[in-house]
Design a protein around this motif. Sequence first.
Motif, PDB file in Angstrom:
ATOM      1  N   PRO A  67      48.526 -94.805  21.052  1.00  0.00           N
ATOM      2  CA  PRO A  67      49.080 -95.519  19.949  1.00  0.00           C
ATOM      3  C   PRO A  67      48.725 -94.639  18.664  1.00  0.00           C
ATOM      4  CG  PRO A  67      48.196 -96.943  21.446  1.00  0.00           C
ATOM      5  CD  PRO A  67      47.931 -95.580  21.904  1.00  0.00           C
ATOM      6  N   ALA A  68      47.544 -94.093  18.377  1.00  0.00           N
ATOM      7  CA  ALA A  68      47.193 -93.523  17.216  1.00  0.00           C
ATOM      8  C   ALA A  68      48.195 -92.398  16.995  1.00  0.00           C
ATOM      9  CB  ALA A  68      45.974 -92.858  17.335  1.00  0.00           C
ATOM     10  N   ILE A  69      48.549 -91.550  17.992  1.00  0.00           N
ATOM     11  CA  ILE A  69      49.491 -90.348  17.944  1.00  0.00           C
ATOM     12  C   ILE A  69      50.796 -90.991  17.487  1.00  0.00           C
ATOM     13  CG2 ILE A  69      50.601 -88.612  19.144  1.00  0.00           C
ATOM     14  CD1 ILE A  69      47.702 -87.893  18.436  1.00  0.00           C
ATOM     15  N   ARG A  73      52.747 -89.783  14.253  1.00  0.00           N
ATOM     16  CA  ARG A  73      54.236 -89.324  14.199  1.00  0.00           C
ATOM     17  C   ARG A  73      54.987 -90.108  13.152  1.00  0.00           C
ATOM     18  NH1 ARG A  73      56.580 -90.034  19.991  1.00  0.00           N
ATOM     19  NH2 ARG A  73      58.328 -89.698  18.781  1.00  0.00           N
ATOM     20  N   LYS A  74      54.959 -91.297  13.035  1.00  0.00           N
ATOM     21  CA  LYS A  74      55.607 -92.246  11.980  1.00  0.00           C
ATOM     22  C   LYS A  74      55.296 -91.714  10.648  1.00  0.00           C
ATOM     23  CE  LYS A  74      56.826 -95.837  14.816  1.00  0.00           C
ATOM     24  NZ  LYS A  74      56.982 -97.338  15.151  1.00  0.00           N
ATOM     25  N   ILE A  75      53.994 -91.411  10.560  1.00  0.00           N
ATOM     26  CA  ILE A  75      53.415 -91.226   9.117  1.00  0.00           C
ATOM     27  C   ILE A  75      54.008 -89.686   8.771  1.00  0.00           C
ATOM     28  CG2 ILE A  75      51.594 -90.577   7.980  1.00  0.00           C
ATOM     29  CD1 ILE A  75      50.087 -92.590   9.672  1.00  0.00           C
ATOM     30  N   ASP A 106      52.009 -78.078  15.228  1.00  0.00           N
ATOM     31  CA  ASP A 106      50.887 -77.800  15.316  1.00  0.00           C
ATOM     32  C   ASP A 106      50.077 -78.199  13.760  1.00  0.00           C
ATOM     33  OD1 ASP A 106      51.098 -76.886  17.961  1.00  0.00           O
ATOM     34  OD2 ASP A 106      50.674 -74.905  17.380  1.00  0.00           O
ATOM     35  N   ILE A 107      49.034 -79.101  13.655  1.00  0.00           N
ATOM     36  CA  ILE A 107      48.688 -79.441  12.530  1.00  0.00           C
ATOM     37  C   ILE A 107      47.110 -79.032  12.622  1.00  0.00           C
ATOM     38  CG2 ILE A 107      50.422 -80.787  11.691  1.00  0.00           C
ATOM     39  CD1 ILE A 107      48.500 -83.041  12.356  1.00  0.00           C
ATOM     40  N   PRO A 143      50.566 -85.419   5.717  1.00  0.00           N
ATOM     41  CA  PRO A 143      49.316 -86.359   5.628  1.00  0.00           C
ATOM     42  C   PRO A 143      48.174 -86.015   6.579  1.00  0.00           C
ATOM     43  CG  PRO A 143      51.176 -87.735   5.714  1.00  0.00           C
ATOM     44  CD  PRO A 143      51.773 -86.349   6.084  1.00  0.00           C
ATOM     45  N   SER A 144      46.913 -86.428   6.130  1.00  0.00           N
ATOM     46  CA  SER A 144      45.698 -85.797   6.681  1.00  0.00           C
ATOM     47  C   SER A 144      45.824 -86.811   8.015  1.00  0.00           C
ATOM     48  CB  SER A 144      44.468 -86.261   6.079  1.00  0.00           C
ATOM     49  OG  SER A 144      43.543 -85.944   6.817  1.00  0.00           O
ATOM     50  N   PRO A 145      45.461 -86.138   9.449  1.00  0.00           N
ATOM     51  CA  PRO A 145      45.584 -87.075  10.350  1.00  0.00           C
ATOM     52  C   PRO A 145      44.263 -87.613  10.742  1.00  0.00           C
ATOM     53  CG  PRO A 145      45.046 -84.636  10.892  1.00  0.00           C
ATOM     54  CD  PRO A 145      45.485 -84.622   9.379  1.00  0.00           C
ATOM     55  N   GLY A 146      43.330 -87.681   9.854  1.00  0.00           N
ATOM     56  CA  GLY A 146      41.924 -88.431   9.761  1.00  0.00           C
ATOM     57  C   GLY A 146      41.130 -88.035  11.011  1.00  0.00           C
ATOM     58  N   LYS A 147      40.838 -89.145  11.996  1.00  0.00           N
ATOM     59  CA  LYS A 147      39.947 -88.972  12.938  1.00  0.00           C
ATOM     60  C   LYS A 147      40.490 -88.118  14.074  1.00  0.00           C
ATOM     61  CE  LYS A 147      37.013 -92.960  12.315  1.00  0.00           C
ATOM     62  NZ  LYS A 147      36.511 -94.106  12.869  1.00  0.00           N
TER      63      LYS A 147
END
Length: 177
Positions: A67-69, A73-75, A106-107, A143-147
């Motif tokens: 769910p986080a990924i 992806r939407k962000i 790849d980010i 945008p930053s992927p955060g955790k």
Amino acid sequence: MRSTLLRTGRHLALAAAALSLAACSLLKPADKAGEGDKGTTATTPSGETATDSRDVPTVRLITAQTPAIRTYRKIGARHIYNKYANRIYKGKLPPLVYAVVVVETDIDATGKVTNVTFSRTPSHAPEVAPMIAEMIKAASPLPSPGKLGGHTYVDTWLWDRSDKFQIDSLTQGQRSR
């Protein structure tokens, strides 16, 4: 005669199923003893010590679709939509899109795009994949992927003949006719 053929067919089906299951065991690693280790040490034939570090991937890791990924992806897709607002296909796409391209992006931990590769490109539209790669790189940083940190995520681009597109994460779908 027919019952003999049916029995033979069942025997063949059973044999095929048994062989398939046996083949699955061949794909499992033979040595599971070191699974909990972070790395192991071995001696090479020349007498040198070689370290097998399991925390250093030897290949790119494509992140599972958790769910986080999916949210990220939407962000990321929304960021690209904002950057290329005039290139977004409005409404539902036609039933046959010009190209469907599966993109691996790849980010790093800051959202900077480090690489763009493709797991599916259309042979009839070779010009589309490079255009997508350039668009993604030009939209960097995402945008930053955060955790989540640095990772590779997969998304599908649906490309229309008008050179407008939708990304599967945000698509409005396709018309039936």
